[in-house]
Design a protein around this motif. Structure first.
Motif: not given
Length: 722
Positions: A278, A286-287, A290, A293, A298, A300-301
Motif C-alpha cells: 500500500e 489511492r484516492q 478508495r 468507500c 470500495c 480494501e487495501l
C-alpha cells in the motif's frame, strides 16, 4: 524420373548438405562448452556454480529433500520476471526466459527449448546437464532415474502452475517417491542477502485519456458475468499481474519492460480486496481506489503477503471462487476446497482484457504511428552508418531504444531489443550485450526485432534488411517469409475460428519449397501492458479469434550459422467486408469496418474472395455473424532490396501497394509534423508502388497458389466444424 522429381531430389540433397554443414562447424566453435575433455573447456560467458550448488544441497539435506525443482517463472506465472525472482538464472548462470532445473544431491540438469540451446551451452558450466526438451514427462523420467525409492522431491508450490504440479504428481505416482511442497523457498535461503531487494517504485493511475473505460465500469462488467454464470460464483480470484493492472487502470515498474506491479485481487459480489504494498500507491491511485468507500466499489487495501491467508479464510464460507488455471499457482489453488472451485483456463478479466474496445483500438493505432516514426528513423540511420563500419549490434539496439524514448508518451522498450547480424540472426531470440556484439556489415543480413511501451499502447515489430547484394537464397527465403506474412494478414475467416486453424497460412509459401520455422506465428499484445499478452495468438492453448483482438503475425526462416529472417507486424482482428456482408448486412443497417481490408486498390473488392454460394448467403441473411480478417497496424515498409517480385502473385502486389498507401497516409503526416523531412523522403521512396506487370509471368502459378490456398482453408475449416 520426371523433371520435377529431379528438382525435388536436388532440393532435398542440397538442403541436407546445408543442414549438415553448420552441425559439423559447431564442433569447432570456441564459444560452446566441452565437458568431455579434462580439464573441461568453458567459454568466458559460463558461470561457476559449484559454490551455489553446494550451498543448496546443504539446505536440501537439512529439509530432508533429495531433489529440488526450480522453475524460471514467479508467483504470478509471468513470462518476464524481476531479477529478484530469477532464481533459476542465479543458480545456473543461464539467462534464457524459459527453463526448468532439477538439482539432486549429486546431479543437476536444465531443461529448455530450442531457442536457448546454444545460449545454454555458452552459459552453463559442467556441473549441469543440458536436456534439450521442455516436456514435464522428460523431467519426471529423469527424476525417477536420479532419485532412489523412498526419497522426497520438493518444490515451492507458489511457483508452479496447477497443471505442472499435477503432471509431476502423476509422473511420480506409485513410484515410491514423494512430491513434497515446501513453502519456504530453498534457493531464496541460499541466495540470502545477495538477492535483489523488492520493488519500491510508485504504483500510479493511468490518465483517463489512456484508458478504455473506468475501473468501476470494468468491475461492473465482471460482476455481471458472475451473475449470469450458471454456477453463480461469489468471487473471482486474479493472480496474473496484468489482470489487476488492467482492471484498476494502474501501472508500475516491478518487472523490466512490463508496466505491472506485484498484486493479487479477490473480487466478490459486494467487496473488492487488493493485495499490494500500500505504501507504494500514489496519492491519486489511492484516492481513485478508495473513492467508493464504504460500498461495493470500495477497494480494501491489504498487504501483498496476506493473499493466501485471506483466501483460506474466505473459502471457509458458502462460496464459489472463479479462477483461471493458467495464471494461478498450485499454492493458492490448494487452499480452496475442490467443491468451491469454478475453473477455466483464463479468468473473465483475462478474456475481457483481450478484446479491445473502440477507444483502446484507436489508442493502439496511434501508438503504432509514432512507433513507426522511430523505426523509420532507425532504418535510415543504419543505411547511412553501416557502410562506414560504425555500428555493431549493441550500439544499434541502444540507438533504436533512444529514438523510441524521444517519442511522445514513451515509457521505454517493451522487451530487450533483438539486434542480430549474420549468423547471430539465426538464433531467433538473440540479444547482444556490450561484451559480445557483432559488427553490422553491408554483406550480411540484419534482423531488428524491437518494441516500445507508450501510455496509449505496446508495440512489437521486426524488420530484416540487407544493404548490399543478397544471395538468391536469401532473397527467395525473405520473399517467401513476406508471402506468408501477407497470406495470413489478408486472410478472411469465419468468426470464432481458432488461431491454430489458420496459422499454417503463414507457413505455406515456405512449405512449398521444404522450409519452415520453429517458433510460434504470433501473440497478443496489450494497451501499455505486456508485449506478449495471453490468451490471444495462434497456439493450441489460445482462445478463438474475435473482433477487437490484437495479435502479431511473424513468420520467419533461420539458417543455422548463416542468417535469419523474420517479418513481424501487429494486426487487429476486424470484421471483413465480404460480398456476403455487403449483400446480407448492409441492408440491415450494417457498416463496413475501417482499415486496409475494406477494398483492394481503386475501390475493388477484396482480392481472392470466391463468390458466395446460396447456402452461405442464406446463413448471413439469417443472422450469422460476419467473417473476420486482419487490419495491420504496424506501419513500416519492408526491404525492397530483398523482395523477389517474380515470386509474388498479383494479389500479393496489390496488397503491398494498398499497405504502402496506408503507411504514407498515416505516417507521412506524422513525420512532417515532427519536421523529419529526410525521413519523409525516405518513406516516399520506400513505399513507391510495385508494378503489377512484374507478376504477370507468374499469374498462372499465382492462380494455382490461390486455389491451393482456398482448398487448404476449406479443408481446415471443414475439419474444425466436424
Amino acid at each position: 524420373m520426371h523433371p520435377l522429381q529431379w528438382i525435388a531430389a536436388w532440393v532435398l540433397l542440397l538442403h541436407g548438405c546445408a543442414v549438415d554443414r553448420p552441425l559439423q562447424a559447431a564442433f569447432a566453435r570456441t564459444d560452446i562448452r566441452d565437458c568431455s575433455v579434462d580439464p573441461p573447456y568453458l567459454p568466458p560467458t559460463a558461470t561457476n556454480t559449484t559454490a551455489r550448488l553446494a550451498a543448496l544441497r546443504g539446505t536440501m539435506r537439512a529439509h530432508g529433500v533429495h531433489a529440488y525443482i526450480v522453475p524460471s517463472t514467479d508467483a504470478h506465472m509471468s513470462e518476464y520476471i524481476a531479477e529478484r525472482d530469477s532464481r533459476l538464472g542465479w543458480l545456473t548462470g543461464f539467462t534464457g526466459s524459459a527453463g526448468t532445473v532439477v538439482v539432486t544431491l549429486d546431479k543437476a540438469a536444465l531443461w529448455t527449448d530450442s531457442r536457448y540451446w546454444t545460449q545454454a551451452e555458452r552459459q552453463l558450466d559442467c556441473n549441469w546437464e543440458l536436456q534439450r526438451t521442455t516436456w514435464t514427462e522428460s523431467i519426471g523420467l529423469w527424476i525417477l532415474e536420479a532419485v532412489p525409492v523412498g526419497e522426497n522431491i520438493s518444490l515451492d508450490p507458489f511457483l508452479f502452475s496447477i497443471d505442472t504440479w499435477n503432471s509431476y504428481s502423476q509422473a511420480l505416482h506409485g513410484s515410491g517417491r514423494t512430491l513434497l511442497p515446501i513453502e519456504t523457498n530453498l534457493v531464496d535461503q541460499v541466495w540470502g542477502d545477495q538477492r535483489p531487494p523488492p520493488a519500491s517504485g510508485e504504483i500510479y493511475s493511468l490518465p483517463a485519456a489512456f484508458t478504455g473505460s473506468s475501473w468501476q465500469e470494468k468491475v461492473a462488467g465482471i460482476r455481471q458475468q458472475m451473475e449470469q454464470h450458471v454456477r453463480r460464483p461469489t468471487a473471482v480470484l486474479l493472480s496474473g499481474l496484468e489482470e489487476t493492472a488492467w482492471l484498476f487502470n494502474l501501472r508500475g515498474d516491478d518487472i523490466p519492460y512490463n508496466p505491472v506491479f506485484y498484486s493479487y485481487t479477490l473480487l466478490t459480489n459486494t467487496s473488492i480486496s487488493l493485495f499490494v504494498n500500500e505504501t507504494r500507491l500514489s496519492a491519486a491511485a489511492r484516492q481513485s481506489l478508495r473513492a467508493g468507500c464504504p460500498g461495493p466499489l470500495c477497494v480494501e487495501l491489504q498487504e501483498y503477503g496476506q493473499a493466501s491467508a485471506h483466501l483460506r479464510r474466505y473459502a471457509q464460507g458458502n462460496v464459489t471462487i472463479w479462477l483461471g488455471t493458467e495464471y494461478t499457482t498450485y499454492g493458492l489453488y490448494s487452499v480452496i476446497p475442490q467443491e468451491k472451485l469454478l475453473e477455466d483456463s483464463y479468468s473473465p478479466v483475462m478474456l475481457a482484457k483481450a478484446v479491445k474496445n473502440a477507444k483502446e483500438q484507436e489508442l493502439l493505432r496511434a501508438a503504432h504511428v509514432r512507433d513507426a516514426v522511430a523505426v523509420i528513423q532507425y532504418l535510415l540511420w543504419l543505411e547511412k552508418m553501416v557502410p562506414q563500419g560504425q555500428v555493431d549490434e549493441f550500439s544499434g539496439a541502444q540507438h533504436v531504444d533512444m529514438l523510441r524514448q524521444a517519442q511522445e508518451h514513451s515509457h521505454g522498450p517493451s522487451f530487450q531489443s533483438i539486434s542480430a547480424s549474420g549468423l547471430n540472426a539465426a538464433l531467433a531470440h538473440y540479444s547482444p550485450s556490450n561484451r559480445s556484439s557483432r559488427k553490422l556489415s553491408v554483406d550480411e543480413m540484419y534482423l531488428s526485432d524491437t518494441g516500445g511501451q507508450y501510455l496509449d499502447g505496446t508495440t512489437d515489430i521486426t524488420r530484416t534488411v540487407h544493404w548490399g547484394v543478397p544471395t538468391p537464397l536469401q532473397k527467395e527465403a525473405y520473399t517467401r517469409v513476406l508471402m506468408g506474412n501477407i497470406d495470413l494478414s489478408r486472410l478472411v475467416f469465419p468468426p470464432n475460428t481458432a488461431g491454430r486453424t489458420v496459422e499454417s497460412f503463414a507457413r505455406r509459401a515456405l512449405w512449398d519449397v521444404g522450409l519452415n520455422y520453429g517458433h510460434g506465428t504470433g501473440h497478443g499484445i496489450g494497451n501499455f501492458l505486456s508485449v506478449h499478452e495471453w490468451p490471444v495468438g495462434f497456439q493450441s492453448n489460445n482462445v478463438p479469434l474475435t473482433a477487437g483482438m490484437f495479435t502479431s503475425i511473424e513468420p520467419g526462416y533461420y539458417r543455422d550459422g548463416e542468417f535469419g529472417i523474420r517479418i513481424e507486424d501487429v494486426a487487429l482482428v476486424v470484421e471483413a467486408q465480404t460480398k456476403v456482408a455487403q449483400w446480407g448486412w448492409a441492408g440491415r443497417g450494417g457498416t463496413a469496418p475501417g482499415g486496409l481490408h475494406q477494398t483492394r486498390g481503386g475501390g475493388t473488392p477484396q482480392a481472392g474472395l470466391r463468390a458466395p454460394n446460396a447456402t452461405s448467403l442464406r446463413q448471413h441473411q439469417s443472422g450469422e455473424k460476419p467473417f473476420l480478417t486482419f487490419e495491420v497496424v504496424s506501419l513500416v515498409p519492408y526491404d525492397r532490396n530483398l523482395i523477389d517480385l517474380s515470386l509474388l502473385s498479383p494479389e500479393h502486389i496489390r496488397y503491398l501497394n494498398a499497405y504502402y498507401e496506408t503507411i504514407r497516409a498515416r505516417v507521412g503526416p506524422e513525420l512532417q509534423r515532427q519536421r523529419l523531412e529526410e525521413e519523409y523522403r525516405w518513406l516516399q521512396k520506400s513505399t513507391e508502388p510495385f508494378p503489377l506487370g512484374s507478376a504477370a509471368a507468374t499469374a498462372a502459378t499465382a492462380t494455382l497458389g490461390t486455389l491451393a490456398l482456398a482448398s487448404l482453408l476449406s479443408a481446415l475449416l471443414t475439419g474444425l466444424q466436424a
